[in-house]
Design an enzyme around this catalytic site. Structure first.
Site, PDB file in Angstrom:
ATOM      1  N   ASP A   1     -12.613  -1.360  -2.940  1.00 39.02           N
ATOM      2  CA  ASP A   1     -12.482  -2.614  -3.691  1.00 39.02           C
ATOM      3  C   ASP A   1     -13.619  -3.580  -3.371  1.00 39.02           C
ATOM      4  O   ASP A   1     -13.615  -4.727  -3.821  1.00 39.02           O
ATOM      5  CB  ASP A   1     -11.114  -3.260  -3.461  1.00 39.02           C
TER       6      ASP A   1
ATOM      7  N   SER B   1      -7.728  -0.461  -1.624  1.00 42.63           N
ATOM      8  CA  SER B   1      -8.901  -0.672  -0.771  1.00 42.63           C
ATOM      9  C   SER B   1      -9.654   0.632  -0.507  1.00 42.63           C
ATOM     10  O   SER B   1     -10.141   1.262  -1.433  1.00 42.63           O
ATOM     11  CB  SER B   1      -8.471  -1.356   0.527  1.00 42.63           C
ATOM     12  N   HIS B   2      -9.707   1.051   0.770  1.00 37.84           N
ATOM     13  CA  HIS B   2     -10.491   2.225   1.173  1.00 37.84           C
ATOM     14  C   HIS B   2      -9.651   3.502   1.206  1.00 37.84           C
ATOM     15  O   HIS B   2     -10.170   4.561   1.547  1.00 37.84           O
ATOM     16  CB  HIS B   2     -11.069   1.987   2.572  1.00 37.84           C
TER      17      HIS B   2
ATOM     18  N   LYS C   1      -2.805  -6.574  -3.530  1.00 39.57           N
ATOM     19  CA  LYS C   1      -3.132  -7.696  -2.648  1.00 39.57           C
ATOM     20  C   LYS C   1      -2.802  -8.979  -3.417  1.00 39.57           C
ATOM     21  O   LYS C   1      -3.244  -9.132  -4.558  1.00 39.57           O
ATOM     22  CB  LYS C   1      -4.615  -7.690  -2.276  1.00 39.57           C
TER      23      LYS C   1
ATOM     24  N   ASP D   1     -16.661  -0.367   0.590  1.00 44.04           N
ATOM     25  CA  ASP D   1     -15.382   0.330   0.450  1.00 44.04           C
ATOM     26  C   ASP D   1     -14.922   0.237  -1.008  1.00 44.04           C
ATOM     27  O   ASP D   1     -15.622  -0.329  -1.852  1.00 44.04           O
ATOM     28  CB  ASP D   1     -14.345  -0.204   1.448  1.00 44.04           C
TER      29      ASP D   1
ATOM     30  N   HIS E   1     -14.878  -6.924   7.754  1.00 43.84           N
ATOM     31  CA  HIS E   1     -14.454  -8.084   6.956  1.00 43.84           C
ATOM     32  C   HIS E   1     -15.226  -9.307   7.435  1.00 43.84           C
ATOM     33  O   HIS E   1     -15.181  -9.647   8.624  1.00 43.84           O
ATOM     34  CB  HIS E   1     -12.952  -8.351   7.124  1.00 43.84           C
TER      35      HIS E   1
ATOM     36  N   ARG F   1       0.873  -1.187   0.000  1.00 39.35           N
ATOM     37  CA  ARG F   1       0.000   0.000   0.000  1.00 39.35           C
ATOM     38  C   ARG F   1       0.903   1.228   0.000  1.00 39.35           C
ATOM     39  O   ARG F   1       1.778   1.344   0.863  1.00 39.35           O
ATOM     40  CB  ARG F   1      -0.862  -0.030   1.266  1.00 39.35           C
TER      41      ARG F   1
ATOM     42  N   ASP G   1     -14.640  -5.376  -0.915  1.00 41.18           N
ATOM     43  CA  ASP G   1     -14.548  -6.636  -0.170  1.00 41.18           C
ATOM     44  C   ASP G   1     -15.095  -6.476   1.251  1.00 41.18           C
ATOM     45  O   ASP G   1     -15.084  -7.421   2.038  1.00 41.18           O
ATOM     46  CB  ASP G   1     -13.120  -7.191  -0.155  1.00 41.18           C
ATOM     47  N   ARG G   2     -15.568  -5.262   1.568  1.00 37.91           N
ATOM     48  CA  ARG G   2     -16.224  -5.024   2.857  1.00 37.91           C
ATOM     49  C   ARG G   2     -17.528  -4.267   2.624  1.00 37.91           C
ATOM     50  O   ARG G   2     -17.591  -3.395   1.754  1.00 37.91           O
ATOM     51  CB  ARG G   2     -15.339  -4.173   3.773  1.00 37.91           C
TER      52      ARG G   2
END
Length: 451
Positions: free
Chosen positions: A242, A99-100, A109, A240, A327, A14, A244-245
């Site tokens: 990407d 991500s966020h 990732k 978020d 998550h 990141r 995934d949450r």
């Protein structure tokens, strides 16, 4: 090659683009990924960030240089990449995403076969050291081949298989994709449901013209909160960047903590799978273990972090796991986290009980009073051991666990204090049987941390 080693985190890469992560660095990381895994074929996808197409292309180029074949899935959310790696029987995969994080960031990732994550201890550190020490193997004589594939239709069917679509009632639902990858996937799911849906920020745009795609921050929830209240909606769901949450808002506009969502999802699974095992992170409300016990299930506390959660799920055959950060992990989704299955399961639970989200949550809000996560910045990481020792000494008459930081448990209140992996922070999560006791004990522990 001069790369800031700090961009290699515990669970991903990141960094700021282009000062810390650029195309040349992404190419080297791609080469390192191929050298570490030694795969035959890997999958690559990317989020909507402005820098993602060129970072993705450079990463792919690095993998191909090492003689490894690549399937480019184009623009997807992270959990669709997990799906692709498993369902297409690949040897690994990488999602280009931050991500966020705000738009000026990007990252990577990475997973191995079976969508098992690479981490700082297993893979990410090795790739970092290979690049830093100039130990990347030379490019292969024969480069890998590049194919392109669409996985979304199959993914949609997989996610819908977690619920009985015919059971869903026509709730009023407000969705906020935050200009991120939720805008790609959510329409394909919600078009199959009878709900009355309002879509906010569904135009995919890596400049984030409306707000950042981080629903944990209150300012990024203003649009969805206002719309839920205006419509008197049954539920609001936000993702978020990407996707995934996912995060939930009830009909009064109140944000739902991840602890309570974990408890509701545990109930959803135990109604269908009596006696199953669920895993929860040690920051969570006792609502999770109490709900599991009430429904005849087994709830196991675990240390924070997706690598640890996924490993424990496999060991215990856990059907579901939840972290308070949003998550949620599913045995039947390769023990991986997913941002859409929770949304569908909560709607199914609401349908079965014929209740809007606020009514589902009422019993929890009357019984469990949580502080939320409170961070305290320290002067340096070296202060952490002494602070944790002082907490243990002060509460030595309690049940104390040291799974991750210090967890202190009394009959009517409990808390966990743990250090951040990346900066000199102590994080407090506390819960008590009344709001007054929660505030009193919260202030008492904070004084100990900050004194």
């Amino acid at each position: 090659m001069n790369i800031n080693p700090g961009i290699f985190k515990a669970y991903d890469i990141r960094a700021l683009y282009p000062s810390e992560l650029n195309e040349e660095i992404a190419r080297q990381i791609g080469r390192g990924f191929a050298a570490y895994l030694q795969p035959k074929t890997v999958g690559v996808s990317r989020d909507m960030r402005v820098s993602s197409p060129s970072i993705s292309a450079a990463f792919i180029e690095g993998v191909l240089m090492q003689g490894v074949d690549v399937v480019d899935y184009g623009m997807l959310g992270t959990d669709q990449l997990y799906f692709a790696v498993v369902e297409d029987a690949l040897d690994g995969g990488a999602q280009i995403t931050a991500s966020h994080n705000p738009g000026e960031y990007n990252g990577i990732k990475m997973v191995r076969k079976g969508a098992l994550p690479l981490s700082g201890d297993a893979g990410i550190g090795d790739i970092r050291d290979m690049i830093a020490e100039n130990r990347l193997p030379p490019p292969a004589v024969e480069p890998g081949t590049l194919a392109r594939r669409d996985v979304l239709p199959r993914y949609v069917e997989k996610v819908l298989s977690f619920i009985d679509v015919k059971a869903i009632k026509p709730f009023t639902v407000v969705l906020d994709a935050g200009s991120g990858m939720g805008g790609l996937v959510a329409p394909r799911l919600f078009d199959r449901l009878p709900c009355k849906v309002t879509k906010l920020c569904f135009e995919i745009d890596g400049t984030f013209p409306n707000h950042e795609a981080n629903p944990l921050l209150e300012e990024n929830r203003r649009d969805i909160t206002a719309e839920v209240i205006r419509q008197k909606a049954d539920i609001g769901i936000a993702w978020d960047g990407d996707a995934d949450r996912c995060f939930f808002i009830d009909g009064s506009g109140e944000f739902i903590s991840g602890d309570f969502v974990t408890a509701l999802l545990a109930e959803a699974f135990l109604l269908k799978n009596p006696g199953a095992t669920v895993i929860y992170d040690l920051r969570a409300s006792h609502a999770v273990k109490d709900t599991a016990a009430r429904h005849g299930g087994k709830a196991l506390m675990n240390r924070v972090g997706h690598a640890f959660i996924k490993q424990r799920m496999r060991q215990e055959d856990g059907i579901f796991a939840g972290e308070v950060t949003g998550h949620y992990y599913f045995r039947d989704f390769y023990y991986a986290d997913n941002g859409f299955i929770p949304a569908l399961l909560i709607l199914e639970l609401m349908s079965k009980k014929n209740q809007p989200l606020r009514e589902l949550l009422a019993p929890y809000r009357e019984r469990y009073f949580i502080s939320g996560e409170i961070n305290t910045k320290l002067g340096s990481m070296s202060e952490v051991p002494a602070k944790l020792a002082a907490i243990e000494a002060r509460y030595k008459d309690a049940d104390i666990a040291r799974m991750d930081g210090v967890s202190v448990d009394y009959p009517d209140w409990h808390f966990n204090v743990r250090a951040s992996n990346t900066e000199p922070l102590l994080r407090l999560n506390l819960e008590a049987a009344t709001p007054e006791l929660m505030e009193k004990r919260r202030d008492e522990v904070l004084q100990l941390i900050r004194g």
